[in-house]
Design a protein around this motif. Structure first.
Motif, PDB file in Angstrom:
ATOM      1  N   LYS A 298      49.986  57.642  52.945  1.00 33.30           N
ATOM      2  CA  LYS A 298      49.549  58.504  51.921  1.00 33.30           C
ATOM      3  C   LYS A 298      49.884  58.273  50.611  1.00 33.30           C
ATOM      4  O   LYS A 298      51.056  57.564  50.527  1.00 33.30           O
ATOM      5  N   ALA A 301      51.585  60.738  45.486  1.00 36.23           N
ATOM      6  CA  ALA A 301      50.998  61.927  44.713  1.00 36.23           C
ATOM      7  C   ALA A 301      50.637  62.995  45.943  1.00 36.23           C
ATOM      8  O   ALA A 301      50.788  64.199  45.612  1.00 36.23           O
ATOM      9  N   ASN A 302      50.302  62.388  47.011  1.00 38.58           N
ATOM     10  CA  ASN A 302      49.912  63.267  48.173  1.00 38.58           C
ATOM     11  C   ASN A 302      50.921  63.443  49.401  1.00 38.58           C
ATOM     12  O   ASN A 302      50.428  64.069  50.400  1.00 38.58           O
ATOM     13  N   MET A 303      52.012  63.006  48.821  1.00 40.21           N
ATOM     14  CA  MET A 303      52.875  62.726  50.088  1.00 40.21           C
ATOM     15  C   MET A 303      53.743  64.119  50.442  1.00 40.21           C
ATOM     16  O   MET A 303      54.017  64.934  49.465  1.00 40.21           O
ATOM     17  N   ASP A 304      53.697  64.334  51.613  1.00 32.45           N
ATOM     18  CA  ASP A 304      54.357  65.739  51.969  1.00 32.45           C
ATOM     19  C   ASP A 304      55.837  65.447  52.907  1.00 32.45           C
ATOM     20  O   ASP A 304      56.129  64.286  53.355  1.00 32.45           O
ATOM     21  N   ARG A 307      55.377  63.794  56.570  1.00 32.67           N
ATOM     22  CA  ARG A 307      55.233  62.119  56.591  1.00 32.67           C
ATOM     23  C   ARG A 307      56.427  61.563  56.324  1.00 32.67           C
ATOM     24  O   ARG A 307      56.677  60.469  56.919  1.00 32.67           O
TER      25      ARG A 307
END
Length: 450
Positions: A298, A301-304, A307
């Protein structure tokens, strides 16, 4: 996954068409097959200085002892299986010209799948700037030459530390690996021999005879290939993977006549359970291969958090805990070999893989820092960093992206899981006992990264 393009342009009308259109023509690589010669022709051995040094003379004698057809000077138009340049006496960049330019005309006479190997000394231990410049010059020379070779030929280098010589066991072991078909997808790379430790196998086809090896993530893909290769080389296997992969794991265990251990390697007691299983079922533990790994790609900027943490947990945190258990265990063999699977992503980075690259960069840091801790007991730890390898995972990459990734290396093709396994098997052997803290790229000299 099959590279149909390489197959098409390697024969008949496909070969002719690619040549006319100026398309890439990847060669079918020379890979290891039991019973085949180590190299496909005579071996030319050249030394620094006036073309000869005591080191090159001794090395030539050692190679002749393996039954190889050794040359100290080239014969016109004779197809060569390999060129070995012994540059350990270089003390100034100007001294490279003699042996290098002597070897240059013979490059036209290399057989398909031939090998070029340099043997030189590390620049880190150089006493003067001139010596360091001469030694570091070999690095640029070798990596550039690897990009010039064709027909599946490769070029790699061996660096000698202060405690190693041209005929030290691991120098000869590394040379045998680079000359052989086992190194088919290793190109433009260096291995440093730090000491005179190690021992050449009496049977080059069974260098792991009598060893007990653990392979994590062994249910499929590269892990299964590692297990098969270690078994072929004589090791007894413990194959490890998560319970959800139990059926595949059992199939691999049956194939390699080993035992299966269903285990989540992120568990706090994973190291202890691996040791207990190996000792109880096989009586020892000599080799640990950290192969298990996952991706959760990912953009950052969209990493959670899920993950990120899962990738770090499996790919590096688990290895640190297992190694801690191994080093504190009385049952571990007195000279264990540990090999971890890193990635070129951990060296050069890759878009959308900040978590994965961080974990694989962590593997490289762990290996380098752990090596001194193992040195006192004659043990070793190294890593292998694969590039584009033909697996189920890379088969899911969109076609156009996959084709570009395959061609972005000097060999213009993807590697096979067995190519990674061959490098790991070498580093796990006693022949590599004088090599530790190294990261060997298996990437066909990918154009990204060092």
């Amino acid at each position: 996954m099959t590279d149909k393009y390489t197959q098409f342009v390697s024969h008949g009308i496909g070969k002719d068409l690619a040549k006319k259109l100026g398309l890439p023509q990847p060669a079918v690589l020379r890979r290891y097959k039991e019973g085949e010669p180590l190299v496909p022709g005579p071996v030319l051995v050249l030394g620094s200085g006036n073309g000869r040094t005591a080191g090159s003379d001794d090395l030539a004698a050692a190679l002749a002892g393996w039954g190889l057809d050794v040359r100290r000077s080239a014969l016109p138009k004779e197809k060569l299986g390999a060129i070995v340049l012994v540059l350990d006496a270089v003390e100034h960049p100007e001294e490279l010209a003699g042996p290098v330019l002597t070897a240059a005309p013979s490059l036209r006479d290399l057989a398909p799948g031939a090998r070029v190997v340099t043997i030189s000394r590390t620049s880190a231990s150089a006493a003067t700037p001139a010596v360091a410049a001469g030694r570091q010059g070999v690095d640029g020379l070798l990596r550039s030459l690897a990009k010039e070779l064709r027909a599946g030929a490769t070029a790699n280098g061996i660096l000698l530390g202060d405690g190693a010589g041209t005929t030290s066991p691991s120098t000869l072991g590394a040379l045998r690996f680079f000359l052989s078909g086992r190194s088919a997808f290793v190109d433009g790379q260096f291995l440093t021999v730090t000491s005179g430790a190690g021992q050449l196998s009496a049977d080059p086809d069974k260098p792991l005879a009598g060893k007990v090896a653990v392979v994590t993530g062994a249910a499929r893909g590269i892990g299964a290939a590692i297990a098969r290769t270690l078994h072929r080389d004589g090791a007894r296997l413990v194959v490890v993977d998560i319970p959800a992969a139990g059926d595949h794991l059992a199939a691999v265990a049956n194939e390699v006549h080993g035992t299966a251990l269903q285990l989540d390697i992120t568990a706090g007691d994973a190291g202890r359970r691996i040791i207990d299983h190996a000792v109880e079922r096989h009586g020892a533990l000599d080799i640990v291969i950290h192969n298990a790994g996952i991706t959760r790609d990912k953009l950052l900027a969209n990493m959670d958090e899920g993950r990120w943490n899962s990738v770090i947990g499996v790919n590096i945190a688990s290895q640190l805990r297992i190694n801690e258990a191994l080093l504190g265990a009385d049952q571990l063999h007195k000279t264990p070999r540990i090999v971890s699977v890193a990635s070129t992503s951990g060296i050069a980075g890759n878009r959308g893989q900040t978590n994965y690259a961080a974990s694989k960069g962590g593997v490289i840091g762990m290996v380098r820092a752990t090596a001194p801790l193992l040195a006192e007991r004659g043990s070793s730890i190294n890593a292998v960093a694969p590039g584009f390898i033909e697996t189920d995972m890379t088969a899911r990459i969109p076609f156009a992206t996959r084709e570009v990734a395959r061609r972005l290396n000097s060999l213009q093709q993807g590697g096979l899981p067995g190519d990674v396994a061959e490098a790991i098997a070498f580093l796990a052997s006693d022949e590599a006992g004088g090599i530790t803290g190294e990261v060997l790229r298996v990437c066909g000299q990918n154009l990204v990264g060092a």
